[in-house]
Write a protein that holds these residues in place. Structure first.
Motif, short mmCIF file in Angstrom:
data_model
loop_
_atom_site.label_atom_id
_atom_site.label_comp_id
_atom_site.label_asym_id
_atom_site.label_seq_id
_atom_site.Cartn_x
_atom_site.Cartn_y
_atom_site.Cartn_z
N ARG A 31 0.87 -1.12 -0.05
CA ARG A 31 0.03 -0.19 0.00
C ARG A 31 0.83 1.25 0.01
O ARG A 31 1.88 1.29 0.29
N TRP A 32 0.29 2.53 -0.41
CA TRP A 32 0.84 3.78 -0.53
C TRP A 32 0.92 4.03 0.95
O TRP A 32 -0.13 3.90 1.71
N GLU A 33 2.09 4.63 1.59
CA GLU A 33 2.17 4.96 2.95
C GLU A 33 2.60 6.47 3.17
O GLU A 33 3.41 6.86 2.12
N PRO A 34 2.30 7.01 4.00
CA PRO A 34 2.98 8.47 4.13
C PRO A 34 4.49 8.40 4.40
O PRO A 34 4.83 7.39 4.84
N ALA A 35 5.18 9.27 3.70
CA ALA A 35 6.56 9.53 3.76
C ALA A 35 7.04 10.90 4.21
O ALA A 35 7.26 11.75 3.42
N PRO A 36 6.67 11.38 5.42
CA PRO A 36 6.98 12.68 5.87
C PRO A 36 8.39 12.88 5.86
O PRO A 36 9.50 12.23 5.79
N GLU A 60 2.41 16.01 1.62
CA GLU A 60 1.49 14.98 1.12
C GLU A 60 2.29 13.79 0.58
O GLU A 60 1.59 13.01 -0.20
N VAL A 61 3.44 13.72 0.56
CA VAL A 61 4.34 12.77 -0.21
C VAL A 61 3.90 11.24 0.57
O VAL A 61 3.80 11.16 1.70
N VAL A 62 3.82 10.29 -0.35
CA VAL A 62 3.57 8.85 0.07
C VAL A 62 4.59 7.98 -0.70
O VAL A 62 5.07 8.67 -1.74
N GLN A 63 4.91 6.97 -0.07
CA GLN A 63 5.61 5.88 -0.81
C GLN A 63 4.99 4.66 -0.85
O GLN A 63 4.16 4.11 -0.19
N VAL A 76 13.46 -1.37 -4.28
CA VAL A 76 12.81 -0.13 -5.06
C VAL A 76 11.41 0.44 -4.55
O VAL A 76 10.66 -0.32 -4.17
N VAL A 77 11.41 1.85 -4.52
CA VAL A 77 10.27 2.44 -3.74
C VAL A 77 10.11 3.47 -4.60
O VAL A 77 10.68 4.37 -5.27
N ALA A 78 8.65 3.79 -4.93
CA ALA A 78 8.15 4.93 -5.69
C ALA A 78 7.52 5.79 -4.59
O ALA A 78 6.91 5.71 -3.49
N TYR A 79 7.63 7.26 -4.84
CA TYR A 79 7.40 8.38 -4.20
C TYR A 79 6.61 9.39 -5.08
O TYR A 79 6.96 9.46 -6.28
N LYS A 80 5.60 9.88 -4.46
CA LYS A 80 4.89 10.92 -5.26
C LYS A 80 4.12 11.86 -4.04
O LYS A 80 4.11 11.49 -2.91
N GLY A 81 3.65 12.97 -4.69
CA GLY A 81 2.86 13.81 -3.69
C GLY A 81 3.36 15.18 -3.56
O GLY A 81 4.29 15.45 -3.93
N ASP A 82 2.45 16.12 -3.28
CA ASP A 82 2.87 17.48 -2.97
C ASP A 82 3.57 17.61 -1.69
O ASP A 82 3.66 17.13 -0.89
N LEU A 83 4.74 18.37 -1.85
CA LEU A 83 5.69 18.83 -1.06
C LEU A 83 6.22 20.30 -1.37
O LEU A 83 6.78 20.47 -2.31
N ALA A 98 9.87 26.29 -1.83
CA ALA A 98 10.36 25.37 -2.95
C ALA A 98 9.52 24.44 -3.01
O ALA A 98 8.97 23.54 -2.18
N ASP A 99 8.98 24.22 -4.35
CA ASP A 99 8.15 23.06 -4.66
C ASP A 99 8.85 22.13 -5.09
O ASP A 99 9.55 21.94 -6.10
N ALA A 100 8.80 20.77 -4.20
CA ALA A 100 9.58 19.75 -4.50
C ALA A 100 8.64 18.31 -4.80
O ALA A 100 8.75 17.44 -4.17
N SER A 101 7.35 18.66 -5.43
CA SER A 101 6.53 17.69 -5.68
C SER A 101 6.58 16.87 -6.65
O SER A 101 5.57 16.43 -7.49
N GLY A 102 7.88 16.37 -6.98
CA GLY A 102 8.21 15.52 -8.10
C GLY A 102 7.65 13.88 -7.83
O GLY A 102 7.38 13.70 -6.48
N SER A 103 7.87 13.25 -8.77
CA SER A 103 7.70 11.84 -8.45
C SER A 103 8.88 11.16 -8.78
O SER A 103 9.67 11.51 -9.59
N ALA A 104 9.35 10.06 -8.03
CA ALA A 104 10.37 9.45 -8.08
C ALA A 104 10.35 7.95 -7.96
O ALA A 104 9.62 7.49 -7.12
N ARG A 105 11.07 7.23 -8.54
CA ARG A 105 11.56 5.72 -8.27
C ARG A 105 12.81 5.46 -8.05
O ARG A 105 13.61 5.96 -8.69
#
Length: 171
Positions: A31-36, A60-63, A76-83, A98-105
């Protein structure tokens, strides 16, 4: 529209690169989980010429763990969400959101190195002589990869995008 098309192509490429499940172990996504993001403080001269404090104002980043090493640690972890991070020059009080709201794998190797595949903006800090960018704090926005060696050396390879120096924004 153009960014959406690029995003879809990149996300499709990243999805295709995900490890396939073997016949003996069915694919089960976690499941997607918070990644504060934690607040941070950096002394003068480490990233910028002045001391810096950063803290999330929107987080609002989740992983989602896509695969694990044999020992159970994330591989391997995926990250997404507003930051949005408020980065402050603590000597003057000047700040920049600073808008750091990118997505990453991100692929985590057992030796501590990391390989990032990124779409969109991410905050990257580089120490003196510790990367292929000059010492600083940056928002790097676009399509790129970043390799972080086991000793922390950062290599950013831009496919398309731009970087903004946060140090210049708050000097």
């Amino acid at each position: 529209m153009r960014r959406t098309v690029i995003a879809l192509v990149t996300v499709s490429a990243l999805a295709c690169a995900a490890p396939a499940a073997s016949a003996s172990s069915p694919l089960s996504l976690e499941r997607w989980e918070p990644a504060p993001s934690a607040p941070f403080d950096v002394a003068a001269g480490v990233r910028c010429d002045f001391p810096v404090h950063g803290e999330p104002v929107v987080d609002e980043v989740v992983q989602r763990v896509l695969s694990r090493h044999a020992d159970g640690s994330p591989k391997v972890v995926a990250y997404k969400g507003d930051l949005i991070l408020r980065v402050t020059n603590t000597a003057t009080g000047a700040h920049w959101d600073a808008d750091a709201s990118g997505s990453a794998r991100v692929t985590y190797a057992t030796d501590g190195s990391q390989y990032w595949q990124v779409l969109g903006p991410v905050l990257v800090g580089v120490g003196e002589g510790r990367g292929n960018l000059l010492r600083g704090l940056y928002i790097i926005d676009g399509i790129y990869t970043m390799e972080i060696s086991s000793d922390g050396y950062k290599t950013v390879n831009m496919l398309r995008g731009e970087r903004t120096s946060i140090c210049e924004q708050i000097d």
